[in-house]
Design a protein around this motif. Structure first.
Motif, PDB file in Angstrom:
ATOM      1  N   ARG A 185      -7.332 -23.464  -4.436  1.00  0.00           N
ATOM      2  CA  ARG A 185      -8.449 -22.532  -4.544  1.00  0.00           C
ATOM      3  C   ARG A 185      -8.033 -21.216  -3.903  1.00  0.00           C
ATOM      4  O   ARG A 185      -7.186 -21.190  -2.999  1.00  0.00           O
ATOM      5  N   TRP A 186      -8.619 -20.137  -4.374  1.00  0.00           N
ATOM      6  CA  TRP A 186      -8.264 -18.836  -3.826  1.00  0.00           C
ATOM      7  C   TRP A 186      -9.526 -17.992  -3.634  1.00  0.00           C
ATOM      8  O   TRP A 186     -10.518 -18.136  -4.363  1.00  0.00           O
ATOM      9  N   TYR A 187      -9.438 -17.132  -2.648  1.00  0.00           N
ATOM     10  CA  TYR A 187     -10.584 -16.323  -2.240  1.00  0.00           C
ATOM     11  C   TYR A 187     -10.127 -14.877  -2.069  1.00  0.00           C
ATOM     12  O   TYR A 187      -9.629 -14.499  -1.007  1.00  0.00           O
ATOM     13  N   PRO A 188     -10.282 -14.066  -3.115  1.00  0.00           N
ATOM     14  CA  PRO A 188      -9.839 -12.662  -3.019  1.00  0.00           C
ATOM     15  C   PRO A 188     -10.935 -11.773  -2.419  1.00  0.00           C
ATOM     16  O   PRO A 188     -12.131 -12.047  -2.522  1.00  0.00           O
ATOM     17  N   ILE A 189     -10.501 -10.689  -1.802  1.00  0.00           N
ATOM     18  CA  ILE A 189     -11.426  -9.684  -1.286  1.00  0.00           C
ATOM     19  C   ILE A 189     -10.757  -8.327  -1.423  1.00  0.00           C
ATOM     20  O   ILE A 189      -9.543  -8.186  -1.201  1.00  0.00           O
ATOM     21  N   GLU A 190     -11.539  -7.325  -1.819  1.00  0.00           N
ATOM     22  CA  GLU A 190     -11.025  -5.966  -2.020  1.00  0.00           C
ATOM     23  C   GLU A 190     -11.577  -5.045  -0.944  1.00  0.00           C
ATOM     24  O   GLU A 190     -12.784  -5.031  -0.689  1.00  0.00           O
ATOM     25  N   ILE A 191     -10.666  -4.271  -0.341  1.00  0.00           N
ATOM     26  CA  ILE A 191     -11.045  -3.301   0.674  1.00  0.00           C
ATOM     27  C   ILE A 191     -10.700  -1.912   0.147  1.00  0.00           C
ATOM     28  O   ILE A 191      -9.562  -1.660  -0.267  1.00  0.00           O
ATOM     29  N   GLU A 192     -11.663  -1.010   0.158  1.00  0.00           N
ATOM     30  CA  GLU A 192     -11.414   0.349  -0.300  1.00  0.00           C
ATOM     31  C   GLU A 192     -10.892   1.192   0.853  1.00  0.00           C
ATOM     32  O   GLU A 192     -11.556   1.354   1.890  1.00  0.00           O
ATOM     33  N   ALA A 193      -9.678   1.723   0.689  1.00  0.00           N
ATOM     34  CA  ALA A 193      -9.047   2.527   1.744  1.00  0.00           C
ATOM     35  C   ALA A 193      -9.486   3.972   1.644  1.00  0.00           C
ATOM     36  O   ALA A 193      -9.865   4.458   0.572  1.00  0.00           O
ATOM     37  N   THR A 194      -9.413   4.665   2.748  1.00  0.00           N
ATOM     38  CA  THR A 194      -9.737   6.092   2.744  1.00  0.00           C
ATOM     39  C   THR A 194      -8.616   6.910   2.110  1.00  0.00           C
ATOM     40  O   THR A 194      -8.854   7.999   1.601  1.00  0.00           O
ATOM     41  N   ALA A 195      -7.401   6.356   2.127  1.00  0.00           N
ATOM     42  CA  ALA A 195      -6.252   7.020   1.508  1.00  0.00           C
ATOM     43  C   ALA A 195      -5.232   5.951   1.136  1.00  0.00           C
ATOM     44  O   ALA A 195      -5.157   4.887   1.761  1.00  0.00           O
ATOM     45  N   ARG A 196      -4.442   6.213   0.123  1.00  0.00           N
ATOM     46  CA  ARG A 196      -3.447   5.242  -0.312  1.00  0.00           C
ATOM     47  C   ARG A 196      -2.378   5.010   0.754  1.00  0.00           C
ATOM     48  O   ARG A 196      -1.713   3.962   0.756  1.00  0.00           O
ATOM     49  N   ALA A 197      -2.214   5.922   1.684  1.00  0.00           N
ATOM     50  CA  ALA A 197      -1.222   5.746   2.744  1.00  0.00           C
ATOM     51  C   ALA A 197      -1.572   4.566   3.653  1.00  0.00           C
ATOM     52  O   ALA A 197      -0.686   4.022   4.334  1.00  0.00           O
ATOM     53  N   ARG A 198      -2.858   4.123   3.645  1.00  0.00           N
ATOM     54  CA  ARG A 198      -3.253   2.987   4.464  1.00  0.00           C
ATOM     55  C   ARG A 198      -2.687   1.678   3.942  1.00  0.00           C
ATOM     56  O   ARG A 198      -2.610   0.698   4.687  1.00  0.00           O
ATOM     57  N   PHE A 199      -2.324   1.614   2.672  1.00  0.00           N
ATOM     58  CA  PHE A 199      -1.825   0.363   2.100  1.00  0.00           C
ATOM     59  C   PHE A 199      -0.602  -0.152   2.869  1.00  0.00           C
ATOM     60  O   PHE A 199      -0.526  -1.330   3.241  1.00  0.00           O
ATOM     61  N   LYS A 200       0.368   0.720   3.095  1.00  0.00           N
ATOM     62  CA  LYS A 200       1.595   0.319   3.789  1.00  0.00           C
ATOM     63  C   LYS A 200       1.292  -0.114   5.217  1.00  0.00           C
ATOM     64  O   LYS A 200       1.843  -1.127   5.709  1.00  0.00           O
ATOM     65  N   GLU A 201       0.393   0.605   5.882  1.00  0.00           N
ATOM     66  CA  GLU A 201       0.013   0.255   7.253  1.00  0.00           C
ATOM     67  C   GLU A 201      -0.632  -1.118   7.302  1.00  0.00           C
ATOM     68  O   GLU A 201      -0.327  -1.942   8.178  1.00  0.00           O
ATOM     69  N   TRP A 202      -1.545  -1.397   6.353  1.00  0.00           N
ATOM     70  CA  TRP A 202      -2.213  -2.694   6.322  1.00  0.00           C
ATOM     71  C   TRP A 202      -1.232  -3.833   6.030  1.00  0.00           C
ATOM     72  O   TRP A 202      -1.324  -4.900   6.629  1.00  0.00           O
ATOM     73  N   GLU A 203      -0.312  -3.613   5.122  1.00  0.00           N
ATOM     74  CA  GLU A 203       0.657  -4.655   4.807  1.00  0.00           C
ATOM     75  C   GLU A 203       1.534  -4.979   6.011  1.00  0.00           C
ATOM     76  O   GLU A 203       1.827  -6.150   6.289  1.00  0.00           O
ATOM     77  N   GLU A 204       1.945  -3.979   6.755  1.00  0.00           N
ATOM     78  CA  GLU A 204       2.760  -4.213   7.940  1.00  0.00           C
ATOM     79  C   GLU A 204       1.976  -4.984   9.003  1.00  0.00           C
ATOM     80  O   GLU A 204       2.506  -5.911   9.638  1.00  0.00           O
ATOM     81  N   GLN A 205       0.708  -4.630   9.205  1.00  0.00           N
ATOM     82  CA  GLN A 205      -0.099  -5.328  10.199  1.00  0.00           C
ATOM     83  C   GLN A 205      -0.339  -6.781   9.799  1.00  0.00           C
ATOM     84  O   GLN A 205      -0.255  -7.694  10.633  1.00  0.00           O
ATOM     85  N   LEU A 206      -0.626  -7.017   8.517  1.00  0.00           N
ATOM     86  CA  LEU A 206      -0.865  -8.379   8.053  1.00  0.00           C
ATOM     87  C   LEU A 206       0.411  -9.223   8.125  1.00  0.00           C
ATOM     88  O   LEU A 206       0.365 -10.403   8.501  1.00  0.00           O
ATOM     89  N   ASP A 207       1.548  -8.642   7.797  1.00  0.00           N
ATOM     90  CA  ASP A 207       2.818  -9.374   7.900  1.00  0.00           C
ATOM     91  C   ASP A 207       3.086  -9.789   9.344  1.00  0.00           C
ATOM     92  O   ASP A 207       3.576 -10.899   9.609  1.00  0.00           O
ATOM     93  N   ALA A 208       2.765  -8.914  10.291  1.00  0.00           N
ATOM     94  CA  ALA A 208       2.969  -9.250  11.698  1.00  0.00           C
ATOM     95  C   ALA A 208       2.095 -10.430  12.109  1.00  0.00           C
ATOM     96  O   ALA A 208       2.535 -11.322  12.852  1.00  0.00           O
ATOM     97  N   VAL A 209       0.857 -10.476  11.624  1.00  0.00           N
ATOM     98  CA  VAL A 209      -0.041 -11.589  11.939  1.00  0.00           C
ATOM     99  C   VAL A 209       0.474 -12.880  11.317  1.00  0.00           C
ATOM    100  O   VAL A 209       0.493 -13.948  11.958  1.00  0.00           O
ATOM    101  N   LEU A 210       0.915 -12.811  10.060  1.00  0.00           N
ATOM    102  CA  LEU A 210       1.415 -14.010   9.383  1.00  0.00           C
ATOM    103  C   LEU A 210       2.674 -14.529  10.075  1.00  0.00           C
ATOM    104  O   LEU A 210       2.853 -15.753  10.233  1.00  0.00           O
ATOM    105  N   ASP A 211       3.532 -13.657  10.486  1.00  0.00           N
ATOM    106  CA  ASP A 211       4.740 -14.083  11.179  1.00  0.00           C
ATOM    107  C   ASP A 211       4.424 -14.771  12.504  1.00  0.00           C
ATOM    108  O   ASP A 211       5.152 -15.686  12.923  1.00  0.00           O
ATOM    109  N   ALA A 212       3.372 -14.331  13.140  1.00  0.00           N
ATOM    110  CA  ALA A 212       3.037 -14.879  14.455  1.00  0.00           C
ATOM    111  C   ALA A 212       2.275 -16.195  14.377  1.00  0.00           C
ATOM    112  O   ALA A 212       2.491 -17.092  15.193  1.00  0.00           O
ATOM    113  N   TYR A 213       1.397 -16.385  13.391  1.00  0.00           N
ATOM    114  CA  TYR A 213       0.512 -17.538  13.405  1.00  0.00           C
ATOM    115  C   TYR A 213       0.656 -18.489  12.218  1.00  0.00           C
ATOM    116  O   TYR A 213       0.307 -19.658  12.317  1.00  0.00           O
TER     117      TYR A 213
END
Length: 206
Positions: A175-203
């Motif tokens: 099963r999958w549960y998608p969610i969409e977040i609207e960014a204020t600028a496309r430059a936030r995409f890279k920042e969010w991916e880096e933060q999420l990767d750090a969380v996944l690596d840790a936990y």
């Protein structure tokens, strides 16, 4: 010598003409005048009696109208107080719901200083938080939470156009549960991916 027809002399009153006449005493009142005075006295008594009867009735009617007006005014006051109490109850309920929502938000992301990395993204409708406890998703009034042992994979997608960043949580039961977040600028995409990767690596353990 002129002769007059009729007599212009008035009838004389006195002892010479009326044996019952006594000087200083008025002549007897005619019977029809006595009857008229008696009728006038009776009418005066009846009028006074009717006036005395009508006065209490008018006062009683005025008192009843005043009592009815007072009762209606009290009913309107009671109704207004009940409406005010209902409005206050609704305001208190709304304040309680706001306080509950604020408490849930604090519980989601602000309860103490978390250990390790944290990823958080939100817009006016959606929100995602990933930390050592797992992943929490919220869209409007709907929300769900996944512990790390309940997650099979976490996928991200950044569109070529637009500002919607998609995060999809997959569970082991496919099963999958998608969610969409609207960014204020496309430059936030890279920042969010880096933060999420750090969380996944840790936990997250594959």
């Amino acid at each position: 010598m002129e002769q007059r027809i009729g007599s212009s002399s008035q009838p004389l009153e006195g002892a010479g003409f009326d044996p019952a006449f006594i000087p200083g005493i008025t002549a007897p009142v005619p019977a029809d005048r006595k009857d008229t005075e008696a009728e006038d006295a009776v009418e005066t008594e009846e009028t006074a009696s009717a006036r005395d009867t009508e006065a209490p009735a008018a006062e009683a009617e005025e008192g009843a109208e005043a009592a009815q007006d007072k009762a209606e005014a009290e009913d309107e006051d009671a109704k207004a107080e009940a409406e005010d109490g209902q409005a206050e109850g609704e305001d208190a309920k709304a304040e309680g719901e706001d306080a509950k929502a604020e408490g849930e938000d604090e519980q989601d992301g602000d309860e103490g200083e978390p250990d390790g990395p944290v990823f958080e993204a939100a817009d006016r409708r959606a929100r995602i938080v990933a930390d050592r406890k797992g992943v929490r998703l919220r869209l409007d009034e709907e929300s769900c939470e996944f512990r790390w042992d309940e997650i099979g994979a976490v996928e991200t997608e950044a569109p070529r156009f637009g500002k919607r960043f998609t995060v999809t949580v997959h569970t082991p039961d496919r099963r999958w549960y998608p969610i969409e977040i609207e960014a204020t600028a496309r430059a936030r995409f890279k920042e969010w991916e880096e933060q999420l990767d750090a969380v996944l690596d840790a936990y997250f353990e594959v």
